[in-house]
Design an enzyme around this catalytic site. Structure first.
Site, mmCIF file in Angstrom:
data_model
loop_
_atom_site.group_PDB
_atom_site.id
_atom_site.type_symbol
_atom_site.label_atom_id
_atom_site.label_comp_id
_atom_site.label_asym_id
_atom_site.label_seq_id
_atom_site.Cartn_x
_atom_site.Cartn_y
_atom_site.Cartn_z
ATOM 1 N N VAL A 154 0.916 -1.240 -0.179
ATOM 2 C CA VAL A 154 -0.093 0.114 -0.064
ATOM 3 C C VAL A 154 0.935 1.299 -0.031
ATOM 4 O O VAL A 154 0.313 2.274 -0.207
ATOM 5 C CB VAL A 154 -0.894 0.056 1.448
ATOM 6 C CG1 VAL A 154 -2.073 -1.127 0.991
ATOM 7 C CG2 VAL A 154 -0.220 -0.078 2.639
ATOM 8 N N TYR A 155 2.167 1.220 0.375
ATOM 9 C CA TYR A 155 2.957 2.331 0.143
ATOM 10 C C TYR A 155 3.329 2.792 -1.054
ATOM 11 O O TYR A 155 3.516 1.916 -1.856
ATOM 12 C CB TYR A 155 4.591 2.141 0.873
ATOM 13 C CG TYR A 155 4.399 1.667 2.391
ATOM 14 C CD1 TYR A 155 3.405 1.807 3.063
ATOM 15 C CD2 TYR A 155 5.494 1.064 2.952
ATOM 16 C CE1 TYR A 155 3.321 1.566 4.411
ATOM 17 C CE2 TYR A 155 5.594 0.920 4.217
ATOM 18 C CZ TYR A 155 4.559 1.185 4.970
ATOM 19 O OH TYR A 155 4.460 0.831 6.450
ATOM 20 N N SER A 156 2.738 4.004 -1.223
ATOM 21 C CA SER A 156 2.948 4.560 -2.758
ATOM 22 C C SER A 156 2.288 3.465 -3.809
ATOM 23 O O SER A 156 2.799 3.192 -5.054
ATOM 24 C CB SER A 156 4.316 4.847 -3.168
ATOM 25 O OG SER A 156 4.451 5.615 -4.314
#
Length: 163
Positions: free
Chosen positions: A63-65
């Protein structure tokens, strides 16, 4: 003045030692996601420096970036695969031979999945291939090992489930 050494702690009762500082990779990815996010050209040198400084534990999530953070970390792996392929072509051998020779040159004893008699023969042949210092340095230069340091052999894998 020498740089301070990273300290390590056990991860629960697993017997695994992790760096006391964990690198958070949420800031790696694409600035299109958030303006404070670093792209791969800025992130890769930081990842290498963190590892060289003793940080052996990273936090990342898809979900990071929007998954870009994990993709950046995988860029190093792709770069190494490309280099292994180059060295293999240079010597007229397969990539598995280079990977095996590199592992042996580093003092490791590789565990190789062997699913046929031909693969057994290749592995034996590979174990006799000597990688030059120059080729090893070329492979090693971008490498960010993903090993876990400090495994305690007295702790069984069953303890991992109790974390």
């Amino acid at each position: 003045m020498t740089a301070p050494k990273m300290q390590y702690v056990y991860l629960g009762s697993s017997g695994l030692k992790v760096s006391r500082v964990i690198l958070g990779a949420m800031s790696f990815g694409s600035p299109q996601w958030q303006p404070w996010v670093l792209d791969s050209s800025a992130a890769l040198p930081i990842l290498k420096h963190a590892y060289d400084s003793g940080i052996n534990t990273w936090d990342t999530a898809d979900v990071y970036s929007h998954g870009e953070s994990e993709r950046i970390e995988n860029e190093v792996d792709k770069m190494i695969v490309g280099r292994v392929e180059e060295v293999a072509k240079k010597h007229g051998v397969n990539m598995a031979t280079i990977a095996t020779a590199w592992s042996i040159k580093k003092g490791d004893i590789p565990i190789i999945g062997l699913s046929s008699k031909e693969r057994v023969d290749e592995a034996v042949k590979s174990s006799n291939f000597e990688l030059s210092d120059e080729d090893a340095a070329y492979l090693e230069e971008p490498y960010l090992p993903k090993t876990v340091s400090g495994f305690d052999p007295h702790v069984t894998w069953r303890s991992v489930g109790r974390l």
